[in-house]
Design an enzyme around this catalytic site. Structure first.
Site, short mmCIF file in Angstrom:
data_model
loop_
_atom_site.label_atom_id
_atom_site.label_comp_id
_atom_site.label_asym_id
_atom_site.label_seq_id
_atom_site.Cartn_x
_atom_site.Cartn_y
_atom_site.Cartn_z
N CYS A 1 1.77 -1.46 0.20
CA CYS A 1 0.01 0.00 -0.16
C CYS A 1 0.94 1.31 -0.07
O CYS A 1 0.73 2.31 -0.32
CB CYS A 1 -0.85 -0.53 1.04
N ARG B 1 7.56 -11.49 5.23
CA ARG B 1 7.25 -10.45 6.16
C ARG B 1 7.98 -11.35 7.14
O ARG B 1 8.36 -12.63 6.37
CB ARG B 1 5.57 -10.92 6.31
N GLN C 1 0.96 -11.03 -3.49
CA GLN C 1 -1.13 -10.76 -3.82
C GLN C 1 -1.85 -10.98 -4.91
O GLN C 1 -0.20 -9.62 -5.30
CB GLN C 1 -0.76 -9.70 -1.86
N ASP D 1 -2.68 -8.01 -5.15
CA ASP D 1 -3.40 -7.02 -4.27
C ASP D 1 -4.01 -5.85 -4.85
O ASP D 1 -3.47 -5.85 -5.97
CB ASP D 1 -1.73 -6.06 -3.86
N HIS E 1 -4.85 -1.18 -4.44
CA HIS E 1 -5.93 -0.51 -4.03
C HIS E 1 -6.63 0.36 -4.88
O HIS E 1 -6.49 1.04 -5.67
CB HIS E 1 -4.77 0.28 -2.70
N LYS F 1 -13.60 -3.01 7.88
CA LYS F 1 -13.10 -4.32 6.74
C LYS F 1 -14.45 -5.49 6.51
O LYS F 1 -15.15 -5.82 7.46
CB LYS F 1 -12.18 -4.93 7.05
N HIS G 1 -7.78 -0.65 0.72
CA HIS G 1 -6.82 -2.16 0.19
C HIS G 1 -8.14 -3.82 -0.09
O HIS G 1 -9.11 -3.58 0.95
CB HIS G 1 -6.89 -2.24 1.64
#
Length: 648
Positions: free
Chosen positions: A344, A373, A391, A393, A395, A475, A521
């Site tokens: 992000c 991570r 991911q 992912d 946004h 969320k 997200h």
RNA sequence: GCCGGUUUAGCUCAGCAGGUAGAGCAGCUGAUUUGUAAUCAGAAGGUCGCGGGUUCGAUUCCUGCAACCGGCACCA
């Protein structure tokens, strides 16, 4: 004594003196019911048969036929019987808590020496003795002081702490199983002899923190499973064996999909077969995202800590980040970078390039973002929890008014992707504002209402988890259910009021002034690694044709057919299929077996008959027989089926 | 990270109360030309996870570390 009125499931009701027990009520209905009774539900509350009923209400008498209460009682009583058995064998062991869970129960003990697998057998034997003794179960309500004095005398510090945690005004209840007693809320059976001695098994021992708190002592937890009868236990054990067979770590090795090694724990080495699945899945997601109006970007792996400090990640997650220190030429100090743990902050950097207008919104930036991570050593688990992952992912930068529409179109996309990938059933959880949060109540109202309204358009069954939202916004989480009923949390949709402020994202509104966009997200698969692990387990390795790494193997029966085999492979490859030839000097039985074990969806067997007729013999995975088709028919059939679901 | 367990051939696993290891399958070589879930034979293959200690001698005992497995804790 005053009268109370109890109503029954059939709609009738009857008056009883207050203080009557459920056992006596059962007796008054029918002596045969009283014999079979194990517990009762009073206004939905599960109570002991011996419990005095003080007030009117709706009562149901439970027997072993009532699965939910029966299993709860059985498992709970097994927990007590196990704790009693352990203390009879090792009197110095301290008892703590033993709740019902999943298919059985567990009980946590404090003991210096570890329990061994042999100990489990010993405990099981002792439990059977206890059951055979048919001890009655009794309940007593004690006052707090008496319970405290009792456990001080017994030297049971954990029980003392539990008494301390019982809310003021709530009864302190003691259950006696013969001579052994435990502090417990109940309810329980009337007699330990009611337990099915042939329908339980102690499964394993593991460490567990007292009260789930990592700063408290580690106890030893013994897990058991129990059912109403032997057949149910056996079915459960068989199910576990089936689940073990589809373990993605085992299939990953057998199907040559990927491996891990010591030098890079938690990092996947993808092999050609596994990487084929990955690429198909990625290509599919890329088409779906493009069609849904996303723009794909790619952002750096290594980013200066300054950005992570700004975004807040450095403070909150520094322990879990891979740090890279670089000696820059001529610099006095090392420059500290971190491998990105999420995408992000980088996406906001892309957004921030150039002035944005309200006309640019919603702006949907997607990235197959490679993240690292530093997961704790004990938490890694095959592909399901890794240190390096990608991911799906994205946004979405939008205005507050656009949240609902974006959420609705995301839900459409997510449901369609899950269905394409073989998951028809998924659950939704809405997590709302936590105690500590950023953003005004008005914005939270707006966001929560928008999310809820968007879900309600698709379905009306979703769970609300109050206070479980992120500090930056509410969320949605999406859990899909696999072929053997396990749940996997994959997708997420999070509203974020925080990061645009911290990283200074803005747009020019219709009014000509600067405004903050909201950041959404969202992910559908979660991580490719984990999702592929789920796919492998869901399909037991037997992936649908479009995802299968090797789609067709063309196997010769005699070596005189080898040339034709190669022509068939060429024809299949020309049609875009992943086909391989197997012209080894082996019997067809051997080849069929090997490729079936290797989960190849289609085998084409070629003997002289096929060579002469220009046909192929098609055998599908798990089918007993084969079909003879012309080469053209086979290519057409397989290539149609091999098309990804969005291109059919 | 914590508790417990495991680590022997590519895979699955035996074995060793201390005297440097064995099977099946796979792989290799040869024979066999085979009709839908394992053809036969032969040779080969291991610094017994890594380091330190005890010992005449360690894969085996002790110890440190690592990875993995089952849980717990954690999961932006």
């Amino acid at each position: 004594m005053s009268q109370i009125s109890l109503s029954f499931p059939d709609g009738n009701s009857r008056d009883y003196p207050a203080g009557i027990t459920a056992a006596e009520v059962a007796e008054s209905i029918a002596p045969s019911l009283a014999k079979r009774a194990i517990s009762a539900n009073l206004d939905g509350r599960h109570i002991d048969l011996a419990w005095p009923i003080a007030e009117s209400g709706a009562i149901t008498i439970n027997t072993m036929k009532d699965e939910a209460p029966a299993l709860e009682l059985i498992r709970h009583d097994f927990a007590h019987v196990m704790a009693r058995a352990v203390q009879e064998i090792w009197p110095d062991v301290k008892v703590t808590i033993g709740p019902v869970r999943d298919h059985g129960w567990f009980y946590d003990f404090d003991r210096k020496e570890p329990f061994t697998p042999e100990d489990l057998g010993r405990i099981e034997a002792k439990m059977k003795e206890i059951i055979a003794a048919r001890d009655p179960v009794r309940t007593e309500i004690w006052d707090r002081e008496r319970a405290i004095a009792h456990y001080k005398g017994q030297n049971e510090p954990f029980k003392l702490e539990l008494i301390d945690r019982i809310p003021e005004g709530e009864d302190v209840r003691m259950y006696w199983h013969g001579e052994w007693q435990d502090l417990c809320r109940g309810p329980h059976l009337q007699n330990t002899g009611q337990l099915p001695a042939d329908a339980f098994r102690l499964t394993h021992v593991a460490g567990a923190y007292w009260l789930g708190d990592a700063s408290r002592p580690m106890l030893q937890r013994i897990y058991g499973v129990a059912f109403r009868n032997k057949a149910d236990l056996k079915a459960h054990l068989t199910m576990l064996e089936e689940a073990a067979k589809r373990d993605h770590r085992k299939l990953g090795r057998e199907m040559e999909l990927f491996h891990f090694q010591e030098e890079a724990p938690g990092m996947v080495f993808w092999h050609p077969n596994g990487w084929t699945i990955y690429r198909e899945l990625e290509a599919y997601m890329r088409r779906r995202l493009t069609r849904a109006g996303y723009k794909e970007i790619k952002t750096p792996q290594v980013v200066d800590r300054i950005l992570w400090e700004k975004s807040g990640h450095w403070e909150a997650y520094r322990e879990n980040m891979f740090i890279v220190e670089v000696d820059e030429e001529g610099a006095k100090e090392k420059r500290t970078n971190a491998l990105k743990p999420m995408n992000c902050p980088c996406h906001v950097q892309v957004y921030n390039q150039g002035l944005k207008s309200y006309r640019d919104l919603p702006l949907r930036l997607a990235e197959f973002g490679s993240c690292h991570r530093y997961e704790s050593s004990g938490s890694m688990h095959g592909l399901m929890r890794v240190r390096g992952f990608v991911q799906d992912d994205a946004h979405i930068f939008c205005t507050e008014d656009q949240i609902e529409a974006e959420c609705a179109s995301f839900l459409d996309l997510l449901g369609s992707v899950y269905a394409d990938l073989g998951f028809e059933k998924f659950d939704i959880k809405l997590s709302t504002r936590p105690e500590t949060r950023v953003g005004s109540d008005e914005i939270w109202d707006k966001a929560e209402t928008a999310l809820e309204a968007a879900i309600l358009k698709v379905r009306n069954d979703f769970e609300v988890d109050p206070g479980e939202g992120a500090f930056y916004g509410p969320k949605l989480d999406f859990k899909l259910t696999d072929a053997i009923g396990r749940e996997w949390q994959c997708g997420t949709f999070q509203v974020d009021f925080n990061l645009p402020v911290r990283l200074d994202a803005e747009y020019i509104g219709e009014d000509g002034g600067k405004h903050r966009p909201v950041m959404l997200h969202r992910a559908i698969l979660g991580s490719f690694e984990r999702f592929i692990g789920i796919l492998i387990e869901n399909y037991s390795g037997k992936l649908p044709l479009w995802l299968a790494p090797r789609q067709v193997v063309v196997a010769s029966i005699v070596s005189d057919a080898d040339d034709y085999v190669r022509r068939v492979v060429d024809a299949l490859r020309a049609a875009g299929l992943r086909a391989e030839a197997d012209t080894r000097n082996e019997k067809i039985n051997y080849k069929v077996r090997e490729h079936s074990v290797g989960k190849v969806p289609a085998i084409l067997a070629i003997g002289m008959k096929e060579v002469e007729a220009g046909t192929v013999s098609l055998r599908r995975l798990d089918s007993q027989g084969s079909r003879t088709l012309s080469l053209e028919e086979a290519v057409a059939e397989l290539s149609a089926e091999a098309a990804p679901p969005d291109l059919r």
